[in-house]
Design an enzyme around this catalytic site. Structure first.
Site, PDB file in Angstrom:
ATOM      1  N   CYS A 187       0.829  -1.201   0.000  1.00  0.00           N
ATOM      2  CA  CYS A 187       0.000   0.000   0.000  1.00  0.00           C
ATOM      3  C   CYS A 187       0.863   1.251   0.000  1.00  0.00           C
ATOM      4  CB  CYS A 187      -0.923  -0.009   1.219  1.00  0.00           C
ATOM      5  SG  CYS A 187      -1.933   1.470   1.372  1.00  0.00           S
ATOM      6  N   CYS A 217      -0.480   4.084   2.183  1.00  0.00           N
ATOM      7  CA  CYS A 217      -0.259   3.874   3.616  1.00  0.00           C
ATOM      8  C   CYS A 217       1.184   4.173   4.023  1.00  0.00           C
ATOM      9  CB  CYS A 217      -0.571   2.429   4.002  1.00  0.00           C
ATOM     10  SG  CYS A 217      -2.172   1.827   3.449  1.00  0.00           S
ATOM     11  N   ASP A 218       2.140   3.730   3.216  1.00  0.00           N
ATOM     12  CA  ASP A 218       3.538   3.708   3.645  1.00  0.00           C
ATOM     13  C   ASP A 218       4.486   4.584   2.834  1.00  0.00           C
ATOM     14  OD1 ASP A 218       2.796   1.791   5.550  1.00  0.00           O
ATOM     15  OD2 ASP A 218       3.072   0.159   4.130  1.00  0.00           O
TER      16      ASP A 218
END
Length: 307
Positions: free
Chosen positions: A131, A134-135
């Protein structure tokens, strides 16, 4: 006793909840995480009608969620561990409770497919991610690799250029499977380097990801690529780990439905990415959710007539 239980709060499940509740059905949605599914962690969605400038996946998912709530749909944020689908009353088990309903729509979606190579599980969360939204921010000024050749790999690779100094997109073939627009955008970004005809054989490091071991299909020798993180986009697999016996699935594990989204079990429908569909997009999931909910209404009317 619910009229309709929906498993999964992605675009398909949320649309089914909207239609079901608006149609007067006592409707509950079970979701293990947050509303929106994979769409909610997509940086920008540009191909959903009505948003000419695009919209963040999180914002779109929240709009879906609020609309379903406004129509009276209930939500239970617990994971589903087991389904009982035989008989006229369907049972959905969570770690905390058992819910009963006259019908069920399975809209649990899919999850990113793993590479299945050495080092992947070891460094998951320590440099291996699925992701970018997300990261990605963890890799400001660093070098990252994206593995895959479809739209997701290209679009998430572009997203990572907001943070990373350099992004390598590694694909096992010599051309991408993504759309022409996504390919052209990636080619025009100076931070992106393409590595074609190449497999990633191993992910190495000490406490975190430090390098990839690569093998070009045309060369016998292996190569090393020093990176700080790797993002995997090689497709998806269905979230069917909690499925009941007897539910018909294809060879990849996706639920088989007919054109009206009925499964082989009466009163059980499947919608969105979890079913055997040729296209997995937000737009198609929304259409599935609407159709499944309308078919549930018809099914329940027939059941009442038989009594």
């Amino acid at each position: 006793m619910y009229d309709l239980i929906i498993v999964g709060a992605g675009p398909a499940g949320l649309t089914a909840a909207l239609y079901g509740a608006r149609g007067g059905l006592k409707t509950v949605v079970l979701e293990a995480m947050m509303p929106g599914g994979q769409a909610a962690i997509t940086d920008k969605i540009e191909n959903f009608p009505g948003f000419p400038e695009g919209i963040s996946g999180f914002e779109l998912a929240n709009l879906f969620y609020q609309q379903a709530l406004n129509q009276g749909a209930q939500f239970v944020f617990e994971p589903v561990v087991r389904l009982e689908l035989a008989g006229k009353v369907k049972k959905v088990h969570t770690p905390e409770q058992t819910l009963e309903g006259r019908s069920i729509i399975i809209a649990a979606g899919s999850k990113p497919r793993s590479l299945g190579i050495k080092g992947e599980n070891t460094f998951r969360g320590r440099g291996v991610s699925y992701c970018a939204t997300c990261d990605g921010a963890f890799y400001k000024g660093k070098k990252v690799a994206v593995i895959g050749g479809g739209n997701a790999a290209l679009e998430e690779g572009l997203y990572l250029t907001k943070f990373a100094e350099k992004v390598y997109i590694i694909h096992r073939r010599n051309e991408f499977r993504g759309s022409t627009l996504a390919v052209e955008r990636a080619k025009q970004n100076y931070k992106i380097n393409f590595i074609f005809d190449t497999f990633v054989e191993e992910i190495e490091g000490k406490d975190k990801v430090e390098k990839l071991i690569l093998r070009n299909v045309h060369k016998p020798e292996k190569e090393e690529l020093e990176i700080d993180g790797v993002f995997v986009y090689i497709g998806t697999e269905p979230n069917t780990q909690f499925m009941a016996d007897g539910l018909e699935k294809d060879e990849k594990g996706y639920i088989i439905t007919d054109t009206l989204l009925r499964t082989n079990i009466p009163g059980v429908y499947a919608a969105g990415d979890i079913r055997n569909t040729p296209l997995r997009q937000v737009a198609t999931a929304v259409g599935d959710g609407a159709l499944a909910a309308v078919q549930v209404e018809k099914y329940l009317m027939e059941q009442r007539k038989e009594k």
